[in-house]
Motif scaffolding. Structure first.
Motif, short mmCIF file in Angstrom:
data_model
loop_
_atom_site.label_atom_id
_atom_site.label_comp_id
_atom_site.label_asym_id
_atom_site.label_seq_id
_atom_site.Cartn_x
_atom_site.Cartn_y
_atom_site.Cartn_z
N ARG A 90 0.82 -1.21 0.00
CA ARG A 90 0.00 0.00 0.00
C ARG A 90 0.86 1.27 0.00
N GLU A 91 1.92 1.29 0.80
CA GLU A 91 2.76 2.49 0.88
C GLU A 91 3.45 2.76 -0.46
N LYS A 126 0.81 4.33 -2.71
CA LYS A 126 0.54 5.72 -2.31
C LYS A 126 1.68 6.64 -2.73
N ARG A 127 2.94 6.18 -2.57
CA ARG A 127 4.09 7.00 -2.94
C ARG A 127 4.11 7.28 -4.44
#
Length: 184
Positions: A91-92, A95-96
């Motif tokens: 997920r990170e 998002k990035r």
């Protein structure tokens, strides 16, 4: 054939054959005009059916235009960017990369195109969900693995778009394909 952008909201791939039936034989066309480019599934079907004439495509979404312009003009640069992209997604990471797409407008068009393909592959509802500020705000789909388009897929799409006019709105797309007596 492995499609460059197979997960795209509004994709006409399922009805592309029927659309071509309604348009009639491609040998009678003066120019193929695709006013809502998206994943270009109808154009792809027309090329596979033997149409090799001029093409004008329109797409209001500047991200999608960046993909097709890069595929047409800089396929090797796009492949280099895709080769450098992550293969295991959390997920990170999503998002990035989504933040990079939204916040860094000066990014090289090949980098932008690779980010768009990544977001289309991993976004929950496709890239078309854009907020009023023009930013992509698509939630992560939860998909954790990605195999980006390979050289064969990018090469085929690049040949499909050779010489194509890529415009930002319907009026310019229509004018690009309009000639006296044109059947579009």
């Amino acid at each position: 054939m492995r499609h460059i952008m197979s997960r795209y909201m509004g994709n006409k791939r399922a009805i592309a054959g029927r659309v071509l039936e309604l348009l009639g034989p491609g040998e009678r066309w003066t120019c193929y005009v695709e006013p809502f480019a998206g994943s270009l599934s109808v154009l792809e079907e027309a090329r596979l059916a033997g149409y090799d004439g001029p093409v004008a495509i329109g797409e209001r979404d500047h991200h999608i235009r960046a993909v097709w312009t890069t595929v047409r003009d800089r396929p090797d640069d796009l492949l280099a960017e895709l080769d450098a992209s992550p293969r295991l997604i959390i997920r990170e990471t999503y998002k990035r990369l989504l933040h990079s797409l939204n916040v860094i407008p000066a990014r090289d068009v090949a980098q932008r195109a690779a980010l768009v393909l990544f977001v289309v592959a991993h976004g929950f509802a496709g890239l078309r969900r854009v907020n009023r500020a023009g930013l992509c705000n698509v939630a992560w789909s939860g998909r954790t693995a990605w195999t980006p388009p390979d050289a064969t897929a990018v090469g085929l799409a690049s040949r499909m778009l050779a010489g194509a006019r890529i415009e930002s709105d319907w009026a310019r797309t229509r004018e690009a394909g309009r000639k006296p007596g044109a059947r579009v």
